[in-house]
Design an enzyme around this catalytic site. Structure first.
Site, PDB file in Angstrom:
ATOM      1  N   HIS A 174       0.675  -1.240   0.172  1.00 64.23           N
ATOM      2  CA  HIS A 174      -0.198  -0.133  -0.078  1.00 64.23           C
ATOM      3  C   HIS A 174       0.876   1.206   0.057  1.00 64.23           C
ATOM      4  O   HIS A 174       1.629   1.300   0.850  1.00 64.23           O
ATOM      5  CB  HIS A 174      -0.918   0.168   1.239  1.00 64.23           C
ATOM      6  N   SER A 175       0.541   2.215  -0.814  1.00 66.99           N
ATOM      7  CA  SER A 175       1.228   3.568  -0.839  1.00 66.99           C
ATOM      8  C   SER A 175       2.610   3.392  -0.952  1.00 66.99           C
ATOM      9  O   SER A 175       3.111   2.765  -2.006  1.00 66.99           O
ATOM     10  CB  SER A 175       0.809   4.208   0.314  1.00 66.99           C
TER      11      SER A 175
END
Length: 231
Positions: A73-74
């Protein structure tokens, strides 16, 4: 048996995946949530980008995991993407959740206008401080969810954001799904858009913000299971 190894983005540890992991496990999946060096309960450990890539590889090889779905994520899309190219036939798929992806010779901060972040790192002894609560506005989060994020966030080691990526395999060779969260913008990063246009990567969307493990955990868990089944 498919094994999900899930890695949160900047400032957050394994705890960020609690709800998603619970949904996956309720569906019979096996999940390992990983805290990277230098954040959360590991915040005393020094870390650069290579450290984080080794964290992910070690989580797979150290437990002799097979049929692995890596989820980043991210920020963690960068070390997860690097690690995906290093674990060979252990990899089933990599899923990038509204994430940056590694570009050979470039760092995380090279992918977007990042002067304010670089200044913040310089002003805080080499770490990137977590955002204030108001910076999460417009991302589909409740006040309670924002409170959980800000309460659990810790400063992120700045070297991991500036170190250049070293890729063992080109991104286009990885079996991958990119999850774009639409409240954080309609388009994936340019390297991802190119791979999607070429038909090499799958693109799916979520009508939520940048933090779907908090705002839409059940939907994200479902998408991860569907991505694992993709060929």
């Amino acid at each position: 048996m498919t094994h999900f190894v899930v890695v949160a983005g900047a400032w957050l540890g394994a705890w960020a995946w609690d709800e998603v992991a619970a949904d996956l496990e309720a569906a019979g999946e096996t999940v390992s949530a990983l805290t990277l060096s230098g954040v959360a309960e590991r915040r005393a450990e020094p870390a650069g980008l290579e450290t984080h890539a080794r964290d992910v590889v070690g989580a797979v090889e150290g437990r002799d995991l097979r049929d692995v779905v890596l989820v980043g994520h991210s920020y963690s899309g960068v070390p997860v993407g690097i690690a995906a190219g290093r674990i060979g036939d252990r990899l089933r798929r990599v899923v990038f959740v509204d994430a940056n992806v590694p570009v050979s010779g470039e760092g995380f901060l090279d992918a977007w206008p990042s002067d304010p972040v670089r200044a913040a790192i310089a002003a805080h002894d080499g770490v990137w401080p977590p955002p204030a609560a108001e910076e999460f506005a417009g991302q589909g989060l409740t006040d309670e969810q924002i409170g959980r994020i800000t309460a659990g966030a810790t400063p992120h080691p700045g070297a991991t954001l500036t170190d250049p990526a070293r890729l063992a395999r080109p991104l286009g060779e990885l079996p991958a799904t990119y999850v774009k969260c639409l409240l954080d913008g309609d388009e994936p990063p340019p390297p991802v858009a190119e791979l999607v246009a070429d038909g090499r990567w799958e693109l799916v969307t979520m009508d939520t913000g940048h933090w779907p493990m908090f705002s839409r955990p059940a939907e994200l868990a479902r998408l991860l299971r569907e991505s694992a089944a993709a060929r």
